[in-house]
Scaffold this motif. Structure first.
Motif, PDB file in Angstrom:
ATOM      1  N   UNK A   3       5.458   6.807   7.905  1.00 47.83           N
ATOM      2  CA  UNK A   3       5.716   5.932   6.758  1.00 47.83           C
ATOM      3  C   UNK A   3       6.282   6.780   5.497  1.00 47.83           C
ATOM      4  N   UNK A   4       7.332   6.270   4.901  1.00 53.09           N
ATOM      5  CA  UNK A   4       7.698   6.946   3.705  1.00 53.09           C
ATOM      6  C   UNK A   4       7.036   6.386   2.509  1.00 53.09           C
ATOM      7  N   UNK A   5       7.584   7.200   1.367  1.00 52.68           N
ATOM      8  CA  UNK A   5       6.701   6.590  -0.124  1.00 52.68           C
ATOM      9  C   UNK A   5       6.930   5.112  -0.108  1.00 52.68           C
ATOM     10  N   UNK A   6       7.811   4.572  -0.065  1.00 49.50           N
ATOM     11  CA  UNK A   6       8.474   3.167  -0.285  1.00 49.50           C
ATOM     12  C   UNK A   6       7.542   2.278   0.826  1.00 49.50           C
ATOM     13  N   UNK A   7       7.385   2.705   1.855  1.00 45.63           N
ATOM     14  CA  UNK A   7       6.596   1.712   2.626  1.00 45.63           C
ATOM     15  C   UNK A   7       5.241   1.585   2.314  1.00 45.63           C
ATOM     16  N   UNK A   8       4.755   2.849   1.915  1.00 48.82           N
ATOM     17  CA  UNK A   8       3.400   3.100   1.296  1.00 48.82           C
ATOM     18  C   UNK A   8       3.260   2.201   0.209  1.00 48.82           C
ATOM     19  N   UNK A   9       4.101   2.194  -0.924  1.00 53.18           N
ATOM     20  CA  UNK A   9       4.154   1.182  -1.825  1.00 53.18           C
ATOM     21  C   UNK A   9       4.125  -0.118  -1.670  1.00 53.18           C
ATOM     22  N   UNK A  10       5.053  -0.271  -0.638  1.00 53.90           N
ATOM     23  CA  UNK A  10       5.380  -1.935  -0.165  1.00 53.90           C
ATOM     24  C   UNK A  10       3.913  -2.483   0.489  1.00 53.90           C
TER      25      UNK A  10
END
Length: 152
Positions: A3-10
């Motif tokens: 997971x990248x930061x955008x995935x985590x935020x999503x």
């Protein structure tokens, strides 16, 4: 798939509100709706998102007693565990069940309409199972922190 930061935020956003549209997710993540939608779909396909559910109010549904029930088996073995698991699957008032380390073999989270219903579940269902030797129940007085999202 890492997971990248955008995935985590999503994932964080969807745990708070699973009704978010691709457009709304895109706005929160500073990306287009189509990009957000593709990311959500990828996370679903890779099993990070198992599904979407509605959280219901148990009291409004007449489920006024929440409890945790520790179950101790007197007889252990694969056939007894499988039989007990099948019993758990048949009972709607048992909303979750875990196998445990320590003294108890299982921990059950239950919702019942009233104390007599809980009593019936314990004495007429759980204790009647041939592998169960004893149970220990605890009635929830108040839930200080509601079931929340997983840390991402």
């Amino acid at each position: 798939m890492p997971l990248d930061e955008t995935d985590t935020r999503l994932l964080t956003a969807l745990q708070k509100d699973a009704h978010l549209t691709a457009q709304e997710l895109g706005e929160r993540l500073n990306m287009s709706a189509s990009q957000a939608g593709r990311r959500r779909q990828r996370l679903e396909e890779h099993g990070y998102i198992r599904g979407y559910v509605a959280r219901l109010d148990p009291v409004r549904l007449g489920l006024n007693v929440q409890g945790f029930v520790q179950v101790h088996l007197g007889t252990h073995g694969p056939e007894h565990s499988a039989s007990f698991a099948r019993l758990l699957a048949t009972r709607a008032e048992i909303v979750s069940a875990w196998t445990m380390t320590g003294d108890a073999d299982y921990l059950l989270r239950v919702y019942c309409s009233d104390l007599p219903s809980l009593n019936t579940l314990i004495h007429e269902v759980l204790l009647r199972h041939p592998a169960v030797s004893r149970v220990h129940s605890q009635i929830v007085m108040d839930q200080l922190k509601p079931d929340g999202p997983l840390p991402t």
